[in-house]
Enzyme design. Structure first.
Site: not given
Ligand code: NAP
Length: 480
Positions: A156, A232, A252-253, A286, A380
């Site tokens: 994002n 993520g 950071e979730l 997030c 969320e």
């Molecule tokens: P996500 O699906 O959890 O993916 C995040 C990262 O993790 C991606 O690079 C993904 O790779 C990787 N990943 C997935 N499976 C993995 C595994 N088994 N081992 C290691 N890495 C793995 O999250 P998203 O959909 O990209 O992002 C949305 C989420 O991020 C939301 O929940 C949002 O709130 C959160 N977020 C939090 C913050 C904060 O600062 N608190 C900021 C921004 C976003 P792939 O893409 O290859 O699957």
């Protein structure tokens, strides 16, 4: 038109390399392929880890001045090409060009913050003689790097969230292996381009493109990786934490942020601010506002302002400067949001604005009367949906705000200092914004959550603390 970037290759241990197996990158607005990146295999990840071990020794020996110069030069590189960076962000993700320009500007600032904070990598002396028997001891502690850091990032904010890991990581003298989101790898590769141009020595940085499910475990489970800095979703974060073993973790979730509107506030201003806070990046933020609790005496009036504000969010092409909101990251996500809204409507909720899907685009949506046990209240949504709820008191608003497994940031609109301070003290979150939406952030502030929203704090100076260890040096002197 393809986005021009060295991103067609990945940066593996300091070399730009290609792979026959490739992952297409799409523009979610029209589903057109804009580029492709190498699909790294497990062996590539093993190689990246091996090289990063050598990179850690190189990174540690960079002087503070060298780290500062590299980060400042990389920031200048982004500034000089801000439009190119912004277009890459906007094309591969959901952001409008205005939002993407803002992110490119912030990413350069995040790198400059790292340069400035590197200066402050200091320690302090310890008075060992406070304990009897230690009169002849003196010493101090200082910061040293943790070694190899895995930085796993979401789609994002595809540039600035990578900068938020790489900048403090380099400032603290670590080697970094970045695994960007598969949906949006191009911005991370452009950041690597900036750092290589700025003179970052080879082996200190890898940006490896590949699917988390294929290469993630190799990175996360490696005993040679000293820290995982993950941004993520909660589910992915928990799975990574279980596999990580004994290593440092920064998580950071997500969240489903609350905001509270008290009767004494300017209701139109609050509605405008909360609309912007709910729909930035199509609600894929997030910090995005998801649940708004309003004092019941002004509920109807606030509802009128909010309905008007949400209905006037302008949809359109991401690259047009007139557009307020673009599509979600893909159609699957838009369908998931649609299902959650339908579930809320079946349970008794009603729509005040939006509620329509066209491909990956989900219209800005305002709901009311949604029961507390609906998925869209508890989880969320990560999409353009915000809900309003009347409450009888501030206490009720705080209790209901806290009734979820998330706690990143919250907002409260009031002129009453007692109400503001009570909310600040009792909301169980990482940050409380007074007279602002929950999504306010500057890159220099401590940023992170409690409960399912994470562990640790980012914000460059705070991430440097997490990405370094304190080492104590103690002299035992004979004649002192
Ligand atoms: P996500 O699906 O959890 O993916 C995040 C990262 O993790 C991606 O690079 C993904 O790779 C990787 N990943 C997935 N499976 C993995 C595994 N088994 N081992 C290691 N890495 C793995 O999250 P998203 O959909 O990209 O992002 C949305 C989420 O991020 C939301 O929940 C949002 O709130 C959160 N977020 C939090 C913050 C904060 O600062 N608190 C900021 C921004 C976003 P792939 O893409 O290859 O699957």
């Amino acid at each position: 038109m393809a986005t021009k970037t060295a991103g067609r290759k990945m940066l593996l241990g300091g070399e730009w390399v290609d792979r026959e197996d490739r992952i297409p990158v799409y523009d979610p607005e029209n589903g057109e392929q804009i580029d492709s990146v190498p699909a790294a295999a497990k062996e590539d990840m093993e190689y990246a880890i091996q090289v990063a071990e050598e990179g850690a020794a190189i990174a540690e020996s960079l002087t503070v001045r060298e780290r500062m110069d590299i980060l400042n030069k990389a920031a200048a590189y982004i500034d000089e090409r801000r439009e190119e960076f912004a277009e890459t962000i906007a094309k591969e993700g959901s952001k409008t060009i205005n939002e993407a320009r803002g992110e490119a500007k912030r990413a350069a600032e995040t790198l400059r913050l790292g340069a400035e904070e590197a200066r402050r990598l200091t320690g302090e002396s310890i008075n060992f003689d406070q304990m009897p028997g230690n009169e002849n001891r003196m010493g101090y502690y200082y910061h040293f790097p943790v070694g190899v850091i895995a930085a796993i990032t979401p789609f994002n904010d595809p540039l600035n969230l990578v900068a938020h890991k790489v900048s403090p990581g380099i400032a603290a003298g670590n080697a970094m292996i970045v695994k960007p989101a598969t949906e949006t790898p191009l911005s991370a590769l452009k950041l690597a381009e900036a750092l290589v141009h700025a003179g970052l020595p080879k082996k200190v940085l890898t940006v490896i493109t590949g699917r988390g499910r294929d290469i993630g475990d190799t990175l996360v489970e490696s005993s040679k990786v000293n820290m995982i800095s993950f941004t993520g979703g909660l589910e992915t974060g928990e799975a990574i934490a279980k596999k990580a073993g004994l290593k440092k973790l920064s998580m950071e979730l997500g969240s489903n942020s609350p905001a509270i509107v008290m009767a004494d506030t300017d209701l139109k201003k609050a509605a405008d601010s909360l609309t912007s806070g709910a729909f930035a990046a199509s609600g894929q933020n997030c910090l995005g506002v998801q649940r708004i609790f309003i004092e019941s005496s002004v509920y109807d009036e606030f509802k009128k302002h909010m309905t008007k504000a949400v209905s006037s969010v302008k949809l359109g092409r991401k690259l047009s400067e007139d557009t307020d909101m673009g599509p979600l990251i893909n159609e699957k996500e838009a369908k998931r949001v649609q299902e959650w809204v339908e579930e809320a409507l079946d349970a008794g909720g009603n729509i005040l604005a939006g509620g329509k899907r066209e491909g990956a685009l989900y219209h800005p949506t305002l709901l009311e009367n949604v029961p507390e046990d609906a998925t869209i209240v508890k989880e969320e949504v990560f999409g353009p949906v915000v809900m309003i709820f009347p409450v009888d008191s501030l206490d009720e608003a705080i209790t209901r705000s806290n009734q979820v497994n998330y706690g990143l940031q919250a907002g409260i609109f009031t002129k009453n200092i007692d109400a503001a301070m009570k909310a600040a003290r009792r909301l169980h979150v990482g940050g409380v914004m007074i007279n602002d939406s929950s999504d306010f952030r500057i890159d220099a502030m401590p940023f992170g959550g409690v409960k399912g929203s994470g562990l640790g704090r980012e914000g460059v100076a705070f991430a440097i603390e997490e990405m370094s260890e304190k080492r104590i040096i103690c002299f035992k002197l004979e004649d002192f």
